[in-house]
Scaffold this active site. Sequence first.
Site, PDB file in Angstrom:
ATOM      1  N   TYR A   1       0.828  -1.202   0.000  1.00  0.00           N
ATOM      2  CA  TYR A   1       0.000   0.000   0.000  1.00  0.00           C
ATOM      3  C   TYR A   1       0.860   1.247   0.000  1.00  0.00           C
ATOM      4  CZ  TYR A   1       0.907   1.187   4.899  1.00  0.00           C
ATOM      5  OH  TYR A   1       1.513   1.557   6.071  1.00  0.00           O
TER       6      TYR A   1
ATOM      7  N   LYS B   1       0.204 -17.117  15.178  1.00  0.00           N
ATOM      8  CA  LYS B   1      -0.350 -17.591  13.898  1.00  0.00           C
ATOM      9  C   LYS B   1      -1.064 -16.426  13.221  1.00  0.00           C
ATOM     10  CE  LYS B   1      -2.073 -22.058  12.200  1.00  0.00           C
ATOM     11  NZ  LYS B   1      -0.984 -22.215  11.230  1.00  0.00           N
TER      12      LYS B   1
ATOM     13  N   GLU C   1      11.950 -23.292  10.860  1.00  0.00           N
ATOM     14  CA  GLU C   1      10.814 -24.119  10.450  1.00  0.00           C
ATOM     15  C   GLU C   1      10.690 -24.007   8.939  1.00  0.00           C
ATOM     16  OE1 GLU C   1       7.016 -22.613  11.831  1.00  0.00           O
ATOM     17  OE2 GLU C   1       7.720 -20.563  11.758  1.00  0.00           O
TER      18      GLU C   1
ATOM     19  N   LEU D   1       6.447 -21.391  14.739  1.00  0.00           N
ATOM     20  CA  LEU D   1       5.062 -21.597  15.160  1.00  0.00           C
ATOM     21  C   LEU D   1       5.021 -22.906  15.954  1.00  0.00           C
ATOM     22  CD1 LEU D   1       2.107 -20.429  14.611  1.00  0.00           C
ATOM     23  CD2 LEU D   1       1.853 -22.496  13.264  1.00  0.00           C
TER      24      LEU D   1
END
Length: 280
Positions: free
Chosen positions: A33, A143, A176, A200
Amino acid sequence: MQDLGYYNGKIGPIEEMSIPMNDRVCWFGDGVYDAGPCRNYRIFALDEHIDRLFRSAAMLDIRMPLSKEALRELLNDLVRKLDTGELFVYYQVTRGTAMRSHDYEPMPGNLWVMIRPAVQSGFDKPIQLITAEDTRYFHCNIKTLNLIPNIMASQKAKLAGCQEAVLYRPGGRVTECSHSNVHILQGGELYTAPTDELILPGITRAHLLRACRDLGIPVHEEPFRLEELFAAEEVLVTSSSKLVCFADRIDGRPVGGRQEKLKDRIRQAMLEEYLSATQP
Ligand code: PDD
């Protein structure tokens, strides 16, 4: 109009605008944006803002649905529809509209504009501040919907003909994957990154750890590095969408395949738990 919303050619009061659920910004925050003030219907520093918007989009492989000139013309036309010329003019381009999938097919972006009255004032009064540690991009344990780095990594894996990208921090600590957790077997024992703010805390990861403990496989929740990943007896990837998978190649180099029996026992245990918990 008192305020104005625009979405791919549709115009209305902001409160009455709606967008498709599959606009990728809803699932992933997948867009860029820019914004700036307007006075007397003249948008301040518009070309500089448009240049930055196009640069941001290019860096994320987001396809602009119109040219710079067309965007400039559109914004200048839209501000004229407002009852006042003192405005805040905001615009964003999202990657496009598609069913939720981290990776993507190239498609034209969606253009959003939001314009509302705002007066630039207060330059003469002092303001009060606080300090805050800069922890941006270190919240992988949340998350969140803001998944652009994950998307870019997932897309890179897809373009390489792979299913996942293993992520590592500067210095080589493996954290991860773009939408999964990654673990290794070494010496017949499981190693997995600790659940700090860099990963996570996967639900499937927790089930894997439980399965390993039940099978008598020692579990180490400690950081491991890229060298250890490449040298591991097995490389495991877990997530709610794929349960548990084993990798045989990373960056084109063969990996794992040296604990076949243990691997089968883990896979079997996890599958059995899943099948029994989801019986009719
Ligand atoms: N992804 N790490 C990341 C960054 C993830 O997005 C996910 C899940 C995992 C694994 O967590 P769990 O075992 O709870 O699914 C790890 C899901 C499947 C997704 O975004 O579609």
